[in-house]
Write a protein that holds these residues in place. Structure first.
Motif, PDB file in Angstrom:
ATOM      1  N   TRP B  99       1.084  -1.785   3.101  1.00  0.00           N
ATOM      2  CA  TRP B  99       0.770  -2.814   3.821  1.00  0.00           C
ATOM      3  C   TRP B  99       1.333  -2.723   5.400  1.00  0.00           C
ATOM      4  O   TRP B  99       0.974  -3.281   6.402  1.00  0.00           O
ATOM      5  N   ILE B 141      -3.375  -3.504   1.236  1.00  0.00           N
ATOM      6  CA  ILE B 141      -3.203  -4.809   1.303  1.00  0.00           C
ATOM      7  C   ILE B 141      -4.715  -5.386   1.516  1.00  0.00           C
ATOM      8  O   ILE B 141      -5.642  -4.628   2.085  1.00  0.00           O
ATOM      9  N   GLY B 145      -4.008 -10.661   2.701  1.00  0.00           N
ATOM     10  CA  GLY B 145      -2.366 -10.473   2.780  1.00  0.00           C
ATOM     11  C   GLY B 145      -1.624 -10.010   1.528  1.00  0.00           C
ATOM     12  O   GLY B 145      -0.562 -10.113   1.514  1.00  0.00           O
ATOM     13  N   ARG B 146      -2.270  -9.855   0.491  1.00  0.00           N
ATOM     14  CA  ARG B 146      -1.686  -9.783  -0.832  1.00  0.00           C
ATOM     15  C   ARG B 146      -1.823  -8.124  -1.029  1.00  0.00           C
ATOM     16  O   ARG B 146      -2.721  -7.486  -0.556  1.00  0.00           O
ATOM     17  N   ILE B 147      -0.732  -7.644  -1.868  1.00  0.00           N
ATOM     18  CA  ILE B 147      -0.765  -6.296  -2.170  1.00  0.00           C
ATOM     19  C   ILE B 147      -1.767  -6.031  -3.357  1.00  0.00           C
ATOM     20  O   ILE B 147      -1.996  -6.657  -4.125  1.00  0.00           O
TER      21      ILE B 147
END
Lengths: 412, 412
Positions: B99, B141, B145-147
């Protein structure tokens, strides 16, 4: 809807069974109608493993930014696992790493301070029906976009900061003890769990070695008036479980003294016949500070013939360092003393209570209780809500028991 | 300054000693004047540990977003540790999590595709003097915005994607074998390491079970013309170490056949006397696909009296599933056949080479070599650069050896 922050330390999330138990407790609060923010530590042992690798990899002068990037991973794992177990239990939950919230901190890697926690992100999710936000504690993101960690007690501090930012009804710190006691139950079986304690008292107790809460998180809670509750994650929950750490005005009837604290391994050092002139204190305590000696109590005798004795207390294991610093300062002509006497056989015992502000006679009662037991007081210091004495170590347990009795701490 | 991407798998970074060895290799490339991007996997065993926790926590139907958040932490640890060791060696290095780069992917958690890798971040750092960027592989990412993680072979894919984005001179994949061989050296000691192999050939070999590189990363390398080198992290580096996987035009003199591949545990299934009408193939292979059967070779006999036999190959351990799917389709009236014959005693042997495009007679030479050994061919399929046969399993080693000899693969 009311918000609740719950924090679980490393032993509370040490394995999946314990994480399941944590999920159950969180579920109870959700069922009570709370929106819950859960702060988790790394599974116990994991952070030490990671720290070990970092120091093996890089020796003592490592890049703290990389240290933080590595060590923070332990909390991320717990956060994800807890979110998964909550989902299994039918609870709408998700995990957040520090940078995702974001928990905005200073750039002081490995000891960063939280600067801001924007709430819009969670607020929107809660509005959409999320019941639990699981947050990886102990970490944040610097203005440069690097991962930071908060240093010792960081997860407690994370919890309090979230409670402050979200105006939480309460911040529950789950740990392996069931609350704050009037004194250490190992010293006297008469020790009693306190239902409530004031922030100021907790701060004095924390700094005296009652390791229930990190000083830093209590300071933060006091500043933002966050009601902190300390309770055990290994016992049944009840409405009166644990100890509530709160503002003075939330405590209706407080004892004059809330508790008796102690610190076993203290030493006392006396510089005999120091020239009594302006700047002498700085000349003594400057070199000690540079030698990383944690000086605690300081007593200066009345001067005679322009000379005085200076006594201070310090942890036993810092005596050699302190002696070296003093001898060097003497050799360099910075200070002058006739003799240096170290006594490594003392302990510190303190009574703490906000009631002292309005009640007189606390010191007299303390000294009489000690005197009745034939315990000689070596050094005394006082603050607004605390009186501390140095005594011979062999009397420490006896002193704690006597003071606990003298101030009637056994009965509420 | 020229850029180089180096990728190290889990066994190459299994512990601190190995990470130190990796740092040394990276240092050699820095000394040669490269700016280096290193992609690392998790320490071997760590990802399995994390995956185990996730499946224990949540059972089979877990939230892939939380899975990714947990599992990606293994690579982050390695990245930080390698950066620290490089710094210890006096090399300006830092770690990056997905990210942070950012490695922008789709939202398909646990099997995300890389969409973009902006280069400005690294470009600026390299311009400031950074020599090595250590990147946690396998992760990115999502637009939310999540891994995310990239799934199997994700770290190889990360490496190739970085090489493409940064126009790297080469992408070196360090693994536990020292290159790509003409065939498995365990089958014949005459197997020879190839100095170069074309992307197309590597793709055929990879999909045939030569597990050196994940198919996906080779496809990506081919699309972006990234020169891939496969080499061992456990042997001395030399300029001719490993095998270069490159475009056809970079291979001056290529053999007609580059290698002999095989797949031991195959099965052959024949539907006897199927009605030969439009849609029959769909009626057969639709239910198989729904049952997650990986059908490989398909052969249809010439029809007689409006009926035909349909034969296909599949992995041995999917035979029961395939049988069930076919019987159910028959019962439902979707297909009609007289008999279902399964032969679980076959293996697949293939010769692969881009030279086949311009050379005729490869098939004839192959069939003669097998016939000379008395090996009966059950099924044949061909593609532009590959000929595969199904044979009885007991002849597999013999067939591989015979073909290796017949195409002169022992000598370059």
């Amino acid at each position: 809807m009311s918000r609740l922050v719950m924090k679980f330390g490393g032993t509370s999330v040490a394995n999946l069974d314990r994480i399941r138990r944590v999920a159950k407790r969180v579920g109870v609060e959700v069922a009570r109608g709370h929106e819950v923010i859960v702060i988790v530590s790394a599974m116990s042992g994991k952070t030490n493993e990671l720290v070990g690798w970092v120091t093996d990899a890089a020796g003592p002068f490592y890049d703290a930014r990389e240290y933080d990037a590595v060590v923070s991973s332990g909390e991320n794992v717990t956060a994800g696992l807890l979110a998964l177990v909550l989902q299994e239990n039918g609870i709408d939950a998700r995990s957040w790493q520090g940078w995702q919230v974001p928990v905005m901190t200073t750039s002081a890697h490995s000891s960063a301070r939280i600067e801001d926690i924007p709430t819009d992100n969670f607020d929107a999710r809660f509005a959409e029906g999320m019941k639990v936000a699981v947050v990886a504690g102990f970490q944040g993101i610097s203005p440069e976009g690097r991962i930071t960690t908060l240093g010792r007690g960081g997860s407690d501090t994370t919890a309090v900061a979230f409670a402050a930012a979200f105006g939480a009804e309460r911040c529950d710190i789950y740990t392996d003890v069931d609350g704050v006691y009037t004194t250490d139950p190992r010293i006297t079986s008469k020790a009693r769990k306190l239902d409530r304690i004031a922030f100021e008292e907790m701060l004095e107790l924390a700094s005296l070695g009652a390791k229930v809460l990190q000083t830093r998180s209590v300071e933060l809670a006091m500043r933002y008036k966050v009601r902190l509750r300390v309770l055990s994650s290994f016992e049944e929950m009840g409405d009166n479980a644990g100890t509530l750490v709160c503002a003075e005005e939330d405590i209706m009837e407080s004892n004059v003294v809330a508790g008796v604290a102690f610190s076993r391994d203290e030493a006392k050092m006396t510089l005999v016949s120091v020239a009594d002139r302006p700047g002498v204190s700085a000349a003594i305590f400057g070199p000690l500070s540079e030698a990383a000696v944690n000086v605690d109590m300081i007593v200066q005798n009345i001067a005679e013939d322009g000379r005085t004795d200076m006594t201070f207390s310090l942890p036993v294991d810092q005596v050699a360092r302190a002696q070296k610093a003093m001898e060097e300062a003497k050799a360099a002509g910075v200070i002058n003393f006739h003799d240096l006497i170290a006594d490594t056989g003392v302990s510190k015992v303190s009574v703490v209570g906000i009631g002292m502000r309005s009640h007189t006679g606390v010191a007299a009662r303390m000294f009489k209780a000690l005197s009745d037991e034939g315990i000689n007081i070596r050094v005394i210091t006082t603050s607004e809500i605390k009186i501390s004495v140095l005594i011979d170590r062999k009397y420490m347990e006896l002193a704690v028991q006597a003071l606990h009795d003298a101030f009637g701490l056994e009965s509420a």
